[in-house]
Design a protein around this motif. Structure first.
Motif, mmCIF file in Angstrom:
data_model
loop_
_atom_site.group_PDB
_atom_site.id
_atom_site.type_symbol
_atom_site.label_atom_id
_atom_site.label_comp_id
_atom_site.label_asym_id
_atom_site.label_seq_id
_atom_site.Cartn_x
_atom_site.Cartn_y
_atom_site.Cartn_z
ATOM 1 N N THR A 124 48.136 31.984 54.402
ATOM 2 C CA THR A 124 47.123 32.818 55.054
ATOM 3 C C THR A 124 45.782 32.391 54.490
ATOM 4 N N TYR A 125 44.699 32.229 55.184
ATOM 5 C CA TYR A 125 43.293 32.193 54.514
ATOM 6 C C TYR A 125 42.887 33.711 54.339
ATOM 7 N N THR A 126 42.584 34.234 53.265
ATOM 8 C CA THR A 126 42.350 35.711 52.853
ATOM 9 C C THR A 126 40.979 35.943 52.200
ATOM 10 N N PRO A 127 39.959 35.968 52.763
ATOM 11 C CA PRO A 127 38.589 36.149 52.390
ATOM 12 C C PRO A 127 38.649 37.723 51.754
ATOM 13 N N ILE A 128 37.711 37.987 50.759
ATOM 14 C CA ILE A 128 37.668 39.426 50.519
ATOM 15 C C ILE A 128 36.278 39.828 50.382
ATOM 16 N N ILE A 129 36.304 41.061 50.967
ATOM 17 C CA ILE A 129 34.851 41.655 51.076
ATOM 18 C C ILE A 129 34.786 42.786 50.031
ATOM 19 N N THR A 130 33.714 42.628 48.945
ATOM 20 C CA THR A 130 33.462 43.775 47.957
ATOM 21 C C THR A 130 31.983 44.216 48.179
ATOM 22 N N GLY A 131 31.804 45.266 47.437
ATOM 23 C CA GLY A 131 30.143 45.681 47.364
ATOM 24 C C GLY A 131 29.550 44.823 47.059
ATOM 25 N N SER A 132 29.821 43.892 46.133
ATOM 26 C CA SER A 132 28.774 42.715 45.647
ATOM 27 C C SER A 132 28.699 41.589 46.606
ATOM 28 N N GLY A 133 29.549 41.557 47.929
ATOM 29 C CA GLY A 133 29.564 40.365 48.606
ATOM 30 C C GLY A 133 30.936 39.859 49.365
ATOM 31 N N PHE A 134 30.712 38.852 49.987
ATOM 32 C CA PHE A 134 31.836 38.057 50.634
ATOM 33 C C PHE A 134 32.363 36.886 49.864
ATOM 34 N N LEU A 135 33.794 36.960 49.317
ATOM 35 C CA LEU A 135 34.338 35.872 48.596
ATOM 36 C C LEU A 135 35.373 35.315 49.597
ATOM 37 N N PRO A 136 34.723 34.020 50.049
ATOM 38 C CA PRO A 136 35.434 33.259 51.026
ATOM 39 C C PRO A 136 36.708 32.484 50.759
ATOM 40 N N LEU A 137 36.628 32.260 49.347
ATOM 41 C CA LEU A 137 37.652 31.171 48.958
ATOM 42 C C LEU A 137 38.820 31.722 48.301
ATOM 43 N N VAL A 171 37.217 48.090 19.161
ATOM 44 C CA VAL A 171 38.260 48.087 20.649
ATOM 45 C C VAL A 171 37.200 48.667 21.636
ATOM 46 N N VAL A 172 36.939 48.164 22.530
ATOM 47 C CA VAL A 172 36.086 48.462 23.714
ATOM 48 C C VAL A 172 37.155 48.874 24.883
ATOM 49 N N LYS A 173 37.320 49.668 25.711
ATOM 50 C CA LYS A 173 38.096 50.284 26.638
ATOM 51 C C LYS A 173 37.473 50.802 27.721
ATOM 52 N N ALA A 174 37.932 50.330 29.081
ATOM 53 C CA ALA A 174 37.419 50.820 30.378
ATOM 54 C C ALA A 174 38.541 51.057 31.128
ATOM 55 N N ASP A 175 38.429 51.698 32.269
ATOM 56 C CA ASP A 175 39.279 51.787 33.337
ATOM 57 C C ASP A 175 38.628 52.553 34.585
ATOM 58 N N GLY A 176 38.976 52.069 35.783
ATOM 59 C CA GLY A 176 38.454 52.422 36.886
ATOM 60 C C GLY A 176 39.080 52.416 38.275
ATOM 61 N N LEU A 177 38.812 52.896 39.147
ATOM 62 C CA LEU A 177 39.634 52.867 40.572
ATOM 63 C C LEU A 177 38.484 52.390 41.436
ATOM 64 N N SER A 178 38.723 51.401 42.527
ATOM 65 C CA SER A 178 37.742 50.932 43.443
ATOM 66 C C SER A 178 38.707 50.511 44.630
ATOM 67 N N ALA A 179 37.941 49.525 45.296
ATOM 68 C CA ALA A 179 38.717 49.174 46.627
ATOM 69 C C ALA A 179 37.759 48.004 46.995
ATOM 70 N N PHE A 180 38.527 47.126 47.798
ATOM 71 C CA PHE A 180 37.698 46.056 48.722
ATOM 72 C C PHE A 180 38.403 45.609 50.019
ATOM 73 N N GLY A 181 37.663 45.353 50.837
ATOM 74 C CA GLY A 181 38.177 44.927 52.136
ATOM 75 C C GLY A 181 38.607 43.698 52.038
ATOM 76 N N THR A 182 39.709 43.258 53.138
ATOM 77 C CA THR A 182 40.133 42.051 53.126
ATOM 78 C C THR A 182 40.552 41.548 54.494
ATOM 79 N N LEU A 183 40.555 40.367 54.776
ATOM 80 C CA LEU A 183 41.011 39.845 56.044
ATOM 81 C C LEU A 183 42.106 38.718 55.912
#
Length: 169
Positions: free
Chosen positions: A145-158, A115-127
């Motif tokens: 609401t339309y709620t796009p998300i902004i992460t370190g990997s890019g913009f998630l518009p849907l 069994v492989v386990k992982a955990d972590g804390l992060s954050a993303f921007g949201t509009l």
């Protein structure tokens, strides 16, 4: 990690005590999808007594995604500033903020049985931008609401959010 959650709790208590003024519009609602990702419970308030204008919301959400050989649990804390345009029951809402997220995952390696386990804390921007139906005094509040998300990997518009709750003075 403890200091991060202590800071969030302090922020929520400070905001909550500031918003205790009986003349200000407040709302508590449950949101599906949106800034809390899967599901969140939110407290929203205006900075001034008017129905429209600048306000803020703080919530907590999360969920558990599981399958045959994997399990992912998340906890989110959406914190957004928002602005309402409209002094009657129907208002346009626009906002921006940040959502800290804690993820804990485990998966079975089918080839070895480990069994492989992982955990972590992060954050993303949201509009968010959308429609809010809210009474002038007390009653049911509905948000779409339309709620796009902004992460370190890019913009998630849907991304969309749907909320239902109760508004009060």
């Amino acid at each position: 990690m403890k200091s991060f959650f202590f800071s969030l709790a302090f922020l929520a208590l400070t905001i909550s005590s500031y918003a205790q003024d009986g003349g200000r519009n407040k709302a508590i609602y449950v949101e599906g999808l949106g800034s809390g990702l899967l599901f969140s419970v939110n407290y929203d308030f205006r900075f001034k007594p008017q129905q429209d204008g600048l306000g803020m919301r703080v919530g907590i959400g999360g969920g558990n995604l599981g399958g045959f050989d994997a399990n992912v649990g998340i906890v989110t804390v959406p914190v957004l500033a928002n602005y309402l345009v409209g002094t009657r029951r129907v208002a346009f809402e626009a906002g921006a903020g940040i959502t800290p997220i804690y993820v804990k995952a485990s998966a079975a390696d089918l080839s070895t049985g480990d069994v492989v386990k992982a955990d972590g804390l992060s954050a993303f921007g949201t509009l968010n931008a959308g429609l809010r139906l809210q009474p002038i005094r007390n009653g049911v509040v509905f948000r779409l609401t339309y709620t796009p998300i902004i992460t370190g990997s890019g913009f998630l518009p849907l991304f969309l959010g749907v909320s239902l709750g109760y508004a009060f003075k």
